[in-house]
Design a protein around this motif. Structure first.
Motif, short mmCIF file in Angstrom:
data_model
loop_
_atom_site.label_atom_id
_atom_site.label_comp_id
_atom_site.label_asym_id
_atom_site.label_seq_id
_atom_site.Cartn_x
_atom_site.Cartn_y
_atom_site.Cartn_z
N VAL A 188 0.84 -1.20 0.00
CA VAL A 188 0.00 0.00 0.00
C VAL A 188 0.88 1.25 0.00
O VAL A 188 1.87 1.33 0.72
N VAL A 189 0.52 2.18 -0.87
CA VAL A 189 1.26 3.43 -0.98
C VAL A 189 0.34 4.56 -0.55
O VAL A 189 -0.71 4.79 -1.16
N ALA A 190 0.70 5.24 0.54
CA ALA A 190 -0.09 6.38 1.00
C ALA A 190 0.32 7.59 0.17
O ALA A 190 1.48 7.75 -0.19
N ARG A 191 -0.67 8.44 -0.12
CA ARG A 191 -0.41 9.55 -1.04
C ARG A 191 -1.08 10.82 -0.54
O ARG A 191 -2.21 10.80 -0.07
N GLY A 192 -0.34 11.93 -0.62
CA GLY A 192 -0.92 13.23 -0.29
C GLY A 192 -1.37 13.91 -1.57
O GLY A 192 -2.24 13.41 -2.28
N ALA A 193 -0.73 15.04 -1.89
CA ALA A 193 -1.13 15.78 -3.09
C ALA A 193 -0.39 15.29 -4.34
O ALA A 193 -0.69 15.73 -5.44
N GLY A 194 0.57 14.42 -4.16
CA GLY A 194 1.29 13.90 -5.33
C GLY A 194 2.23 14.93 -5.95
O GLY A 194 2.49 14.90 -7.15
N THR A 195 2.75 15.85 -5.12
CA THR A 195 3.66 16.87 -5.66
C THR A 195 5.13 16.48 -5.49
O THR A 195 6.01 17.24 -5.87
N GLY A 196 5.37 15.32 -4.92
CA GLY A 196 6.75 14.88 -4.66
C GLY A 196 7.57 14.81 -5.94
O GLY A 196 7.03 14.62 -7.03
N LEU A 197 8.88 14.96 -5.80
CA LEU A 197 9.74 15.08 -6.98
C LEU A 197 10.72 13.90 -7.11
O LEU A 197 11.71 14.00 -7.82
N SER A 198 10.45 12.80 -6.40
CA SER A 198 11.37 11.68 -6.51
C SER A 198 10.65 10.35 -6.76
O SER A 198 11.22 9.29 -6.59
N GLY A 199 9.39 10.43 -7.13
CA GLY A 199 8.65 9.19 -7.41
C GLY A 199 8.31 8.41 -6.16
O GLY A 199 8.01 7.22 -6.23
N GLY A 200 8.34 9.07 -5.01
CA GLY A 200 8.07 8.39 -3.75
C GLY A 200 6.63 7.89 -3.65
O GLY A 200 6.36 6.94 -2.92
N ALA A 201 5.72 8.53 -4.38
CA ALA A 201 4.31 8.12 -4.33
C ALA A 201 3.93 7.25 -5.53
O ALA A 201 2.75 7.00 -5.76
N MET A 202 4.93 6.82 -6.30
CA MET A 202 4.61 5.93 -7.42
C MET A 202 4.00 4.64 -6.88
O MET A 202 4.53 4.05 -5.96
N PRO A 203 2.86 4.23 -7.45
CA PRO A 203 2.19 3.03 -6.93
C PRO A 203 2.97 1.74 -7.15
O PRO A 203 3.93 1.70 -7.93
N HIS A 204 2.52 0.71 -6.47
CA HIS A 204 3.05 -0.63 -6.66
C HIS A 204 2.09 -1.37 -7.62
O HIS A 204 0.87 -1.27 -7.47
N ALA A 205 2.64 -2.11 -8.56
CA ALA A 205 1.81 -2.74 -9.59
C ALA A 205 0.76 -3.68 -9.00
O ALA A 205 -0.35 -3.80 -9.52
N GLU A 206 1.09 -4.35 -7.91
CA GLU A 206 0.15 -5.31 -7.32
C GLU A 206 -0.45 -4.77 -6.04
O GLU A 206 -0.96 -5.54 -5.22
N GLY A 207 -0.39 -3.44 -5.88
CA GLY A 207 -0.87 -2.88 -4.62
C GLY A 207 -1.93 -1.83 -4.82
O GLY A 207 -2.39 -1.58 -5.94
N ILE A 208 -2.31 -1.21 -3.72
CA ILE A 208 -3.29 -0.14 -3.81
C ILE A 208 -2.66 1.18 -3.33
O ILE A 208 -1.65 1.18 -2.63
N VAL A 209 -3.27 2.26 -3.78
CA VAL A 209 -2.89 3.59 -3.32
C VAL A 209 -3.97 4.05 -2.35
O VAL A 209 -5.16 3.92 -2.64
N VAL A 210 -3.55 4.53 -1.19
CA VAL A 210 -4.51 5.14 -0.27
C VAL A 210 -4.28 6.64 -0.31
O VAL A 210 -3.23 7.13 0.10
N SER A 211 -5.25 7.35 -0.87
CA SER A 211 -5.13 8.81 -0.91
C SER A 211 -5.65 9.38 0.40
O SER A 211 -6.73 9.03 0.86
N LEU A 212 -4.87 10.27 0.99
CA LEU A 212 -5.28 10.91 2.24
C LEU A 212 -5.83 12.31 1.99
O LEU A 212 -5.98 13.12 2.90
#
Lengths: 503, 371
Positions: free
Chosen positions: A82-106
């Protein structure tokens, strides 16, 4: 940029478990926003670094902590990344999802829960935007000091994840210096715990795990509530623009300001290429003939600011300044800053694509780094504009290229990698404030020995024993490091030899 | 690319002292015994009492790099704080968290491992806020570098800050890099005759304003404030605040006595000294003995019988804070001196200890009985 990331995952997950999880969430939480059609999840495939993309299996947008907890518990039981995500403004791909996972947007956790002007603190949910907090604190004559350039959009949860800086951090600190407490959900074999890290009282007992949480890129816990310190708004602020004939002279001036015992509220530098990109765009009034300019800001009580600006000017004059402009009012101050703040979009206007690097080096090596970058421009046949947080040695070289030209993009990536490796060789770091994410995994093998990387993995495992939170980021596997070295990356030879023999 | 920096580093680390520590570590791990990391022993009273073979950190000393224009100092763990102080003072700089000396000769490693901060803490930050990097000898005998010598560094987790205040439980802090700051151009101290509740009220009011208050202390009917900054800012603040000016030498003696706990309040050793860390807005508390309030209300010291400690700890917890049995009388052997951790936090602590020091060699039990 339209490059795709072909990094293979180090995290082994079972795709059918994710299918089961989604079915379970749908029936248990009928009101939960759960997106799993390709067109719906595509907006989440990358963050502010579009070179790295991956569509997730699904995106969920919980509204309540109970929903969030249920989702994370499902991920835990089904072992779904699971990848937690804020506004998605990060500049290093830290919020890039996992192919077999889910994204939890906060993103829906956007309540400011409390502002206590007497205690000078605010308690917020992680989806509150950085600037929104300062706006809400303004009636009390307070603000939240860390101001990353994405502050209109970026969230405080994301700021904690990245330990974000900004242009004022030499004087006011990074996120880690301004966060007093974070409540977070921690996943273990046995369940989910709601844990308070830090607290409104100073010096929490035990190890300072809040320090580890700041800048952990969403890999240790999912933050649900943040208590931050608010700062009294300075009564006034003034900025000095100083231009120089040589970059070395500007660097010397920075050192001289610090040597004089002055800690400016902001101290920024731009080189000729950056000025040339910015001035036609922002009309900030910079000296376009100069090799470099400095912006040096003083803030505080009016008499204090007057005193400090006088001292700064004396230092600048002794350092051989070409031109000095001092803001005479708030409009002029904002105009001088507008150029610096528009530097990235201004460069974006003169090139199809750019890569933004984030190395930090000891300030006294700035001149050396700039000459090396100039030589790399020749070597890679690409232009590079330089913008720095000069006060703290944090460089943002902007390498200009065209992503449609694959060969040119390869040169740009190699250019960037060489800058980062030089940052390490000069006694600095590959990232000052943007984070490692997925982008700088290879360079982690340059900055750290295998034993140090294993220590990071140990920290990750202590918090997240199942390894479900934002896997495959920040810590490269030993195999990846070996591969990187075999394909020509430099490595800390002496340090490796030493550490391995340490046994 | 030049790897010159690291080559020099490699030479520097081939050190007989570090080799000796590794020997000690191996022997202790084999025998299942504890190594007690010792610096200047100025804080030997702090933490849970433990016994074991001493590891003499004082031997590994010296400033490695100090570049005033970089605002960074790097030194070996056994370097006396006094040596650091005088090197910094020569360039009109300082450790802004004002580490306490406790009347002894602390070392840099001890200062950082204890993570204690002095009067300037609420204005300037805590020890951990100034840690930029650290080199650790962990329980596996590995030398690990975390952080660095630069102001901003987000490569990997911020382990060096975690080491600040870890009481040596994760390994030996071999070297530390700290951010330093210029000494304030001027300082002045003010004194007010105020009751405890009036003092707390005033402090709360001032906290929300942009005032150059660098320290505060209330004890026995008097509130002391220290102002630090440029002359004009101090003059303006004095007008705003009122109070009576304290003569410079008396003021310096007061703040030093407070920082080092050498002043009269701390002198009586028959009672325990209990430290309550509280949200600044906490009200006046009904404490069983003399009290001294620092950090705008956030740090409150109480002298009381050692038996009162569990009750004071619960009181601090009820106020959203925590407490420490800071000094216990010699005849009192406490089981816990820090506020116990909730189970999930304890789990993370044990996991970290297990991975950094699998044989449990370093300072086992100094912080909590569980590790």
């Amino acid at each position: 940029m339209n490059a795709r990331c072909h990094e293979r995952s180090d995290f082994v997950s079972n795709p059918s478990e994710c299918t089961r999880l989604l079915a379970e969430l749908r029936s248990a939480l009928p009101h939960l926003t759960l997106l799993d059609r390709l067109e719906d999840v595509r907006p989440y495939e990358c963050d502010g670094l579009p070179a790295y993309r991956q569509t997730p299996r699904a995106v969920v947008l919980p509204r309540t902590e109970a929903e969030l907890k249920a989702v994370l518990d499902g991920c835990r039981r089904h072992r779904v990344p699971v990848v937690a995500r804020g506004a998605g403004t990060g500049l290093s791909g830290g919020a890039m999802p996992h192919a077999e996972g889910i994204v939890v947007s906060l993103a829906r956790f956007m309540k400011i829960l409390e502002i206590d002007p007497r205690a000078r603190l605010a308690r917020v949910q992680p989806g509150v935007r950085n600037l929104a907090l300062s706006e809400a604190a303004a009636p009390f004559n307070l603000y939240y000091a860390p101001d990353p350039s994405s502050q209109i959009a970026c969230t405080l949860g994301g700021n904690v994840a990245e330990n974000s800086g900004g242009v004022h951090c030499l004087k006011y600190g990074l996120t880690v210096h301004n966060v007093l407490a974070a409540r977070a959900l921690v996943l273990s074999e046995d369940g989910i715990d709601d844990v308070l890290f830090g607290g409104a009282a100073p010096d929490s007992p035990g190890f300072d795990l809040l320090a580890a949480l700041n800048g952990s890129e969403g890999m240790l816990a999912v933050v649900t509530e943040i208590t931050v310190r608010l700062t009294p708004k300075p009564e006034t602020a003034q900025v000095v623009m100083a231009s120089f004939d040589a970059v070395a002279a500007a660097c010397d001036a920075v050192a001289a300001i610090i040597a004089a015992g002055i800690i400016p509220a902001g101290l920024e530098m731009m080189d000729r290429q950056a000025i040339a990109a910015v001035e036609p765009f922002a009309r900030a009034g910079y000296d376009t003939e100069a090799a470099a300019i400095l912006l040096c800001e003083s803030d505080g009580a009016p008499e204090e600011v007057r005193h400090e600006v006088d001292r700064v000017i004396r230092v600048l004059e002794a350092a051989g300044v070409r031109q000095i402009r001092i803001s005479q009012n708030e409009a002029e101050r904002l105009k001088l800053w507008a150029g610096r703040k528009a530097a990235f979009p201004a460069v974006g206007r003169i090139t199809p694509d750019y890569l933004c690097m984030d190395g930090t080096i000891p300030r006294r090596r700035l001149g050396e780094m700039l000459s090396a970058i100039a030589a790399m421009e020749q070597k890679y046949r690409l232009r590079c504009a330089n913008v720095f947080h000069a006060g703290d040695g944090n460089l943002h070289p902007l390498i200009m290229f065209d992503a449609h030209d694959k060969e040119e993009m390869g040169r740009a990536l190699a250019f960037g990698a060489e800058i980062l490796e030089l940052s390490v060789a000069l006694g600095g770091t590959i990232t000052g404030e943007h984070g490692v994410g997925i982008e700088k995994l290879a360079q982690m093998c340059v900055q750290f020995t295998p034993a140090e990387l294993a220590a990071f993995a140990a920290v990750k495992a202590a918090f997240d024993p199942l390894g479900l939170l934002n896997p495959d980021k920040v810590i490269p596997t030993p195999a990846r490091c070996r591969e990187y070295r075999q394909t020509g990356g430099t490595r800390p030879e002496e340090r490796d030899a030493r550490t391995e023999s340490d046994g | 690319m030049s790897l010159g920096v690291r080559a020099v580093e490699g030479e520097r680390l081939a050190d007989p002292i570090l080799d000796g520590w590794r020997e000690q570590l191996r022997a202790a791990a084999d025998a299942g015994t504890t190594l007690v990391i010792e610096g200047g022993r100025s804080k030997h009273f702090y933490g849970r009492p433990i016994s074991g073979e001493p590891l003499a950190a004082t031997a590994y000393r010296g400033i490695i790099a100090y570049e005033p224009t970089e605002l960074v100092i790097t030194a070996r763990c056994g370097t006396p704080l006094a040596e650091i102080d005088s090197a910094l003072a020569e360039r009109r700089q300082m450790l802004a968290f004002e580490p306490p000396r406790f009347g002894g000769s602390p070392t840099l490693g001890g200062v950082v491992a204890a993570g204690l901060s002095g009067p300037r803490r609420m204005a300037a930050g805590a020890a951990r806020d100034f840690v930029l990097g650290a080199r650790l000898l962990n329980g596996r005998g590995e030398l690990l570098n975390f952080g660095g010598q630069v102001m901003k560094n987000v490569a990997g987790y911020d382990v060096s800050r975690v080491l600040a205040g870890s009481l040596g439980c994760l390994g030996v802090l071999v070297e530390v890099s700290l951010k330093v700051l210029p000494q304030p151009p001027e300082e002045a101290s003010l004194r007010f005759e105020l009751s405890e509740s009036e003092a707390l009220e005033r402090l709360k009011g001032w906290a929300g304003q942009s005032l150059p208050i660098s320290a505060s202390a209330w004890n026995d009917g008097a509130l002391w404030l220290r102002l630090s900054g440029a002359g004009p800012a101090l003059a303006a603040a004095k007008l705003k605040l009122g109070g009576e000016m304290v003569e410079e030498r008396a003021a310096a003696a007061f703040w030093t006595g407070l920082r080092d706990q050498t002043s009269a309040f701390f002198a009586d050793a028959s009672d325990a000294l209990i430290r309550l860390a509280l949200p600044a807005a906490a009200p006046v508390l009904d404490l069983p003995g003399p009290r001294l309030i620092e950090w705008g209300g956030s740090q409150r010291w109480c002298r009381a019988e050692a038996e009162r400690w569990p009750a004071l700890r619960d009181l601090a917890r009820a106020c959203g804070g925590h407490a420490t049995l800071f000094r216990a009388p010699p005849d009192f052997v406490p089981d816990e001196v820090f506020t116990p951790l909730p189970p999930p936090l304890l789990r993370i602590h044990r996991a970290l200890k297990q991975r950094f020091d699998p044989a449990g060699v370093f300072n086992r039990g100094r912080m909590y009985p569980e590790f």
